[in-house]
Design an enzyme around this catalytic site. Structure first.
Site, PDB file in Angstrom:
ATOM      1  N   LYS A 165       0.831  -1.205   0.000  1.00  0.00           N
ATOM      2  CA  LYS A 165       0.000   0.000   0.000  1.00  0.00           C
ATOM      3  C   LYS A 165       0.865   1.255   0.000  1.00  0.00           C
ATOM      4  CE  LYS A 165      -3.248   2.483   2.985  1.00  0.00           C
ATOM      5  NZ  LYS A 165      -3.960   2.451   4.288  1.00  0.00           N
TER       6      LYS A 165
ATOM      7  N   ASP B 291      -7.335   1.195   0.875  1.00  0.00           N
ATOM      8  CA  ASP B 291      -7.494   1.519   2.292  1.00  0.00           C
ATOM      9  C   ASP B 291      -8.926   1.172   2.699  1.00  0.00           C
ATOM     10  OD1 ASP B 291      -9.102   3.485   1.214  1.00  0.00           O
ATOM     11  OD2 ASP B 291      -8.151   5.150   2.286  1.00  0.00           O
TER      12      ASP B 291
END
Length: 235
Positions: free
Chosen positions: A138, A157
């Site tokens: 991420k 997210d």
């Protein structure tokens, strides 16, 4: 010309029908219409600052991170400077972001690796970024997409995961790797970085985690096929 590998560390992307891709394109265009200027909410002036801010953003709001980073970067503006920073001072500077000991260690150790192995420059490949301390996919996606305009994946997210489920873009409820692969297979590669920003803007504006009344937003009404807001409108 060698074939570009879209996703080196996972199996090839799942197959999606032309109809699924067309619907995804409609959703993308609708998001662009309502949020025409997607941007990264973490304040930064260069790739190193973005890397640090993203590390600090774990389990913390972007607003809080943006309050912490000015003093942090004034004290330690480069990887070389942060690599030499006393760990206790880093801990105090980032304390309010939570998990400050781990985050301070990640900042210092990653800065050391960048300085020693990459000549003080934040690396531009997924593989090299993943070798930094405290950096997962991420974080690497955020840096590559926003600092270098390199679309290697989609940042997933909590907003993106929620949106993907409510909008019928994935059958995975929690596995962020599989959700990311579904989104990559559905949306054009050049949109991957913008996509997460668009979804986050929409998540903060309308498609929130909890609501007592269904969002009065055309994108929700038309495309949120698996969201409880659809049933709430019928009651």
């Amino acid at each position: 010309m060698p074939k570009v590998k879209l996703y080196d560390d996972l199996p090839k992307l799942p197959k999606k029908s032309d109809q699924q891709k067309a619907r995804a394109r409609e959703i993308l265009n609708a998001l662009y219409e309502h949020y025409p200027d997607p941007y990264c909410a973490l304040d930064h002036r260069n790739a190193f600052e973005l890397l640090c801010a993203t590390i600090l953003s774990a389990q913390c709001t972007d607003v809080r991170v943006n309050k912490v980073t000015p003093e942090l970067f004034e004290a330690y503006p480069t990887p070389e400077a942060m690599a030499e920073a006393p760990i206790q001072e880093l801990e105090e500077l980032v304390r309010s972001t939570g998990f400050y000991r781990n985050k301070a260690k990640a900042l210092k150790t990653s800065s050391q690796i960048i300085t020693e192995k990459h000549g003080g420059e934040v690396p531009r490949t997924m593989a090299d970024l993943l070798e930094l301390f405290g950096v997962a996919r991420k974080t690497a996606n955020v840096v590559l997409g926003n600092a270098f305009n390199i679309n290697v994946g989609v940042v997933v997210d909590t907003h993106v995961r929620r949106f993907a489920n409510r909008y019928g873009l994935t059958e995975e409820e929690k596995n962020t790797d599989k959700i990311e692969r579904d989104l990559m297979a559905l949306f054009p590669r050049e949109s991957w970085t913008d996509l997460s920003h668009l979804i986050i803007h929409h998540g903060r504006n309308a498609c929130k985690a909890r609501f007592s009344e269904p969002p009065d937003h055309p994108v929700c009404k038309k495309y949120g096929i698996n969201c409880k807001c659809q049933q709430m409108r019928k009651e």
